[in-house]
Motif scaffolding. Structure first.
Motif, PDB file in Angstrom:
ATOM      1  N   ILE A   1       0.860  -1.177   0.000  1.00  0.00           N
ATOM      2  CA  ILE A   1       0.000   0.000   0.000  1.00  0.00           C
ATOM      3  C   ILE A   1       0.896   1.226   0.000  1.00  0.00           C
ATOM      4  CG2 ILE A   1      -1.790   1.267   1.234  1.00  0.00           C
ATOM      5  CD1 ILE A   1      -2.691  -1.383   2.426  1.00  0.00           C
ATOM      6  N   PRO A   2       0.834   2.072  -1.026  1.00  0.00           N
ATOM      7  CA  PRO A   2       1.713   3.243  -1.053  1.00  0.00           C
ATOM      8  C   PRO A   2       1.365   4.234   0.038  1.00  0.00           C
ATOM      9  CG  PRO A   2       0.105   3.334  -2.834  1.00  0.00           C
ATOM     10  CD  PRO A   2      -0.044   1.979  -2.199  1.00  0.00           C
ATOM     11  N   THR A   3       2.374   4.947   0.538  1.00  0.00           N
ATOM     12  CA  THR A   3       2.180   5.944   1.575  1.00  0.00           C
ATOM     13  C   THR A   3       1.518   7.177   0.983  1.00  0.00           C
ATOM     14  OG1 THR A   3       4.166   5.146   2.668  1.00  0.00           O
ATOM     15  CG2 THR A   3       3.343   7.318   3.346  1.00  0.00           C
ATOM     16  N   PRO A   4       0.411   7.646   1.575  1.00  0.00           N
ATOM     17  CA  PRO A   4      -0.239   8.840   1.027  1.00  0.00           C
ATOM     18  C   PRO A   4       0.652  10.063   1.167  1.00  0.00           C
ATOM     19  CG  PRO A   4      -1.202   8.242   3.137  1.00  0.00           C
ATOM     20  CD  PRO A   4      -0.277   7.132   2.770  1.00  0.00           C
TER      21      PRO A   4
END
Length: 233
Positions: free
Chosen positions: A156-159
């Motif tokens: 999950i990419p970091t926002p």
């Protein structure tokens, strides 16, 4: 079992076939310690009865070799979960119910189950490529499946938040021969915003320059005033 059922990654047909070929090479090399002495003894006529047909077209010698091969698959699969070929490719045999397979299930899978899978032009093995859980006939009969050691993870990419960018200006790509001034780029003032836009409340105010408060700019005469002054002279 290492992996939970919702995180299992099932091993496909080709990786399982490659693991089986590796195991066959290992077992074949190990059984050479028996094949070579028996071959030399058979040249002299000794132990010839071991090579005679005992059950159908199989001799006692063939049965012993088969039992040793099955023993390799059964013991390693039961105690470690995978054979040497499966270990190299990081796959293992697990129970479809989420528990460790029993010795009877492994023994049935590696003997009767494999025999039935190869009975009709290896259809039982070909089922691995069509089954949803990549199971062959011997897996279904023994209620097992072959999975990878690792777990299935989702990255999950970091926002990313932009707190100090009030506006996003889109600039079209540069084209040769285009005008020097790009109409899509708006002029910016010292605050980094288009002219006329409200200043953010947290934007620091610029301190006044010393000496500019009481400075008066000289009046600028117009072209008409210059012409009138020349006439009076």
């Amino acid at each position: 079992m290492q992996n939970s059922r919702d995180q299992q990654v099932y091993a496909g047909f080709f990786v399982r076939l490659a693991a089986y070929f590796i195991d066959c090479i290992i077992v074949g090399a190990a059984l050479m310690a028996i094949r070579i002495p028996v071959w030399f003894l058979s040249l002299g006529g000794a132990f010839g009865f071991l090579l005679d047909d005992f059950i159908f077209e199989y001799s006692v010698y063939d049965i012993v070799l088969y039992l040793l091969k099955v023993t390799y698959f059964v013991l390693l699969t039961y105690f470690t979960g995978s054979t040497l070929g499966k270990k190299l490719l990081q796959i293992q045999v697990v129970s479809a119910e989420g528990r460790k397979p029993s010795f009877f299930e492994i023994a049935f899978r590696e003997s009767v189950g494999r025999f039935l899978s190869a009975l009709i032009i290896y259809v039982g093995y070909i089922m691995v490529g069509a089954d949803k859980q990549k199971r062959g006939l011997h897996d279904i009969l023994s209620d097992t499946c072959v999975v990878y050691h690792h777990q299935k993870t989702v990255a999950i990419p970091t926002p990313v938040t932009y707190n100090n960018i009030p506006y996003a200006v889109q600039v079209p790509p540069y084209q040769a021969g285009a005008a020097q001034q790009n109409p899509y780029i708006q002029p910016m003032d010292r605050a980094g915003m288009p002219p006329g836009s409200p200043m953010p409340p947290d934007y620091p105010k610029m301190p006044p320059v010393q000496g500019e408060g009481n400075r008066k700019m000289p009046p600028q005469d117009t072209l008409g005033e210059r012409e009138s002054s020349k006439t009076e002279d």
